[in-house]
Enzyme design. Structure first.
Site, PDB file in Angstrom:
ATOM      1  N   GLU A   1      10.605  15.865  14.882  1.00 40.47           N
ATOM      2  CA  GLU A   1      11.071  15.749  13.500  1.00 40.47           C
ATOM      3  C   GLU A   1      10.444  16.895  12.699  1.00 40.47           C
ATOM      4  OE1 GLU A   1       9.745  12.262  11.261  1.00 40.47           O
ATOM      5  OE2 GLU A   1      11.789  12.127  10.469  1.00 40.47           O
TER       6      GLU A   1
ATOM      7  N   LYS B   1       0.865  -1.185   0.000  1.00 43.74           N
ATOM      8  CA  LYS B   1       0.000   0.000   0.000  1.00 43.74           C
ATOM      9  C   LYS B   1       0.898   1.230   0.000  1.00 43.74           C
ATOM     10  CE  LYS B   1      -1.691   2.660   3.015  1.00 43.74           C
ATOM     11  NZ  LYS B   1      -1.384   3.904   2.281  1.00 43.74           N
TER      12      LYS B   1
ATOM     13  N   GLU C   1      10.634   1.519   9.984  1.00 43.87           N
ATOM     14  CA  GLU C   1      11.599   2.603   9.768  1.00 43.87           C
ATOM     15  C   GLU C   1      10.807   3.878   9.990  1.00 43.87           C
ATOM     16  OE1 GLU C   1      13.219   5.489   8.421  1.00 43.87           O
ATOM     17  OE2 GLU C   1      13.333   4.614   6.403  1.00 43.87           O
TER      18      GLU C   1
ATOM     19  N   CYS D   1      13.538  11.217   6.354  1.00 39.51           N
ATOM     20  CA  CYS D   1      13.667  10.736   7.745  1.00 39.51           C
ATOM     21  C   CYS D   1      15.101  10.853   8.241  1.00 39.51           C
ATOM     22  CB  CYS D   1      13.164   9.308   7.857  1.00 39.51           C
ATOM     23  SG  CYS D   1      13.916   8.218   6.662  1.00 39.51           S
TER      24      CYS D   1
END
Ligand code: ADP
Length: 489
Positions: free
Chosen positions: A392, A186, A261, A295
């Protein structure tokens, strides 16, 4: 046909697909239609069909039905098809890059770079699959023999993000395919066309029906369908820590193996003995690729106090010169952000930092181009408790703080729940080892902003997840050991 000019203008128009790919067929949707927009212009790019949970189940059934045939092939038979997939991806790199820039926004040269990087995993794992050796173990009794055979784990599900719409898919599906596992993927809702183009090429490469499936649907429903189906033995996810927690909890239902991850908060440390120019170049590269929506992007810069002013000045000048614009324009360094929520988030982080006394050296607000463009931004005098330092950022914004000595740099760098990427610049050999060992992150870039390749383990620790992609270890998660004891010899 869409009522607007075809913005894709592909050389191979068959790469643009609007339906899920299940069991070797482009299947009609029975869920809501997904609208995909160009983040650079806000204009619609097209629509894609999605599937209901019942149809996702049917797709998983198809993958399960394809398992025996794919598993029975020799590693070489699988690898030949994967090599072909790799070659087709390279052959169509220009079209794939164009699709990516249009739906994701990154500069075309970066998109092309990602296609090549993604393809490298297809090749690497095509080769690695042929070396998935088991063991013949010295037995503990004379009349016994002991084997540990490697077998594919079963149907593998993958859920991927929008920031690397091609590479995250190949990096996850290639080791599964090489191991003999069918996959059900997906992709992210903002970037389905890159994923569907990969399915078209997988089909052309001779990957059999049911072995490579791409589904679209309401994300929580798809996640639940993957978790509830007993045939799914493995889930690999790249995305936010928030979603990773949900998926990890759901995987408990069928005891699925999971690779996660997740988010990062990468420090970039410039020691007093660093090659100054290389450190400035490295910080720009490791921060601003894909407009900071990475990331492993630098989230915080730490500079030795004796270099702090000089570094901030030079770095700010470089950041101020970055060109913001449409990724199709060859001069563009920084494309648009993915959506309005990203702009709002960064604006809020900066507002909080400013209220706490932070100083903005360049940027600091939405770009005058409007839409989803944001000014590349450099901030100092930030509090280490501020959200901008702790969360982040996922955008073209970075803060710089000074440090006094190595111990303080390490303390500040490690003071985060995340543990994905980290970077430092130094020319001292002893420090190179001390700091590499002291950083609590899955990856360390020393005097380099580039920390990823097909040959190297990629992944994090702590709230950044677990499991490694790439390298000879990347196939491990897709294989089980079957121990065979043979008596009566
Ligand atoms: P981001 O906030 O950066 O989009 P997400 O973690 O939400 O990161 O998204 C990464 C991927 O996870 C996307 O493909 C998205 O559709 C998917 N996703 C988000 N929420 C869920 C969920 N509850 N279950 C399954 N997949 C999800």
């Amino acid at each position: 046909m869409p009522a607007f000019d075809d913005p894709f203008a592909l050389q191979d128009t068959q790469l643009l697909r609007h339906r899920p790919f299940v069991n070797g067929q482009w299947v009609a949707g029975d869920g809501l239609t997904l609208a995909v927009n160009n983040p650079a212009t806000g204009m619609p790019l097209g629509e894609a069909d999605t599937l209901s949970p019942a149809s996702i189940n049917t797709a998983i059934d198809a993958a399960q039905a394809a398992l025996p045939g794919w598993k029975a092939m020799t590693a070489r038979e699988r690898s030949v098809r994967m090599e072909r997939w790799h070659d087709l991806i390279l052959e169509h790199a220009d079209d794939l890059a164009r699709i990516m820039t249009l739906e994701q926004g990154k500069p075309l040269a970066e998109a092309r770079g990602e296609i090549l990087y993604g393809a490298s995993f297809a090749k690497w794992f095509a080769e690695e699959g042929r070396r998935a050796y088991g063991d013949i173990i010295p037995p503990p009794q004379r009349n016994r023999r002991l084997l540990a055979m490697r077998e594919p784990i079963g149907v593998c599900a993958a859920i991927t993000p929008w920031n690397f719409p091609n590479a995250m898919i190949v990096r996850k599906t290639a080791p599964a395919l090489a191991a003999g596992c069918p996959v059900i993927l997906k992709p992210a809702e903002s970037t389905p066309f890159s994923a569907l183009a990969l399915a078209e090429l997988a089909q052309r490469a001779g990957i059999p029906p049911g072995v490579f499936n791409v589904v679209l649907g309401n994300p929580p429903d798809v996640g639940k369908a993957f978790a509830a189906h007993p045939a799914v033995r493995k889930l690999s996810f790249t995305g936010s820590t928030r979603t990773g927690r949900i998926l990890l909890a759901q995987a408990a239902e069928q005891i699925q193996k999971v690779t996660l991850e997740l988010g990062g908060n990468a420090p970039f440390i410039v020691f007093e003995d660093a090659d100054f120019d290389a450190a400035v170049d490295g910080a720009i590269a490791a921060k601003f690729r894909n407009a900071g929506q990475v990331c492993v992007a630098v989230n915080r810069i730490l500079v030795h106090e004796n270099l702090f002013s000089r570094f901030t000045e030079r770095f700010t000048a470089r950041v101020a010169a970055l060109k913001v614009g449409n990724g199709l324009d060859p001069d563009t360094d920084i494309g648009p952000l993915i959506n309005a929520a990203a702009i709002e988030r960064i604006t809020a982080l900066l507002a909080e930092a400013k209220a706490g006394g932070a100083k903005i050296h360049t940027g600091g607000q939405a770009h005058k181009l409007g839409g989803l463009y944001f000014e590349p931004t450099v901030v100092t005098q930030i509090k280490p408790q501020s959200r901008l330092w702790r969360e982040e950022i996922f955008g073209p914004v970075v803060a710089i703080l000074p440090f006094r000595d190595e111990a303080e740099a390490l303390r500040l760098a490690n003071d985060t729940e995340y543990g994905l990427a980290s970077y430092f610049y130094s020319r001292d050999l002893g420090r190179l080892f001390r700091v590499s060992e002291g950083l609590q992150f899955g990856m360390v870039g020393v005097n380099t902003p580039v920390i990823s390749g097909d040959c190297a383990p990629f992944g994090g620790i702590k709230a950044s997840g677990f499991g490694r992609e790439g390298s000879s270890h990347g196939i491990e998660d897709y294989l089980e050991y079957k121990t065979v004891w043979i008596g009566g010899i």
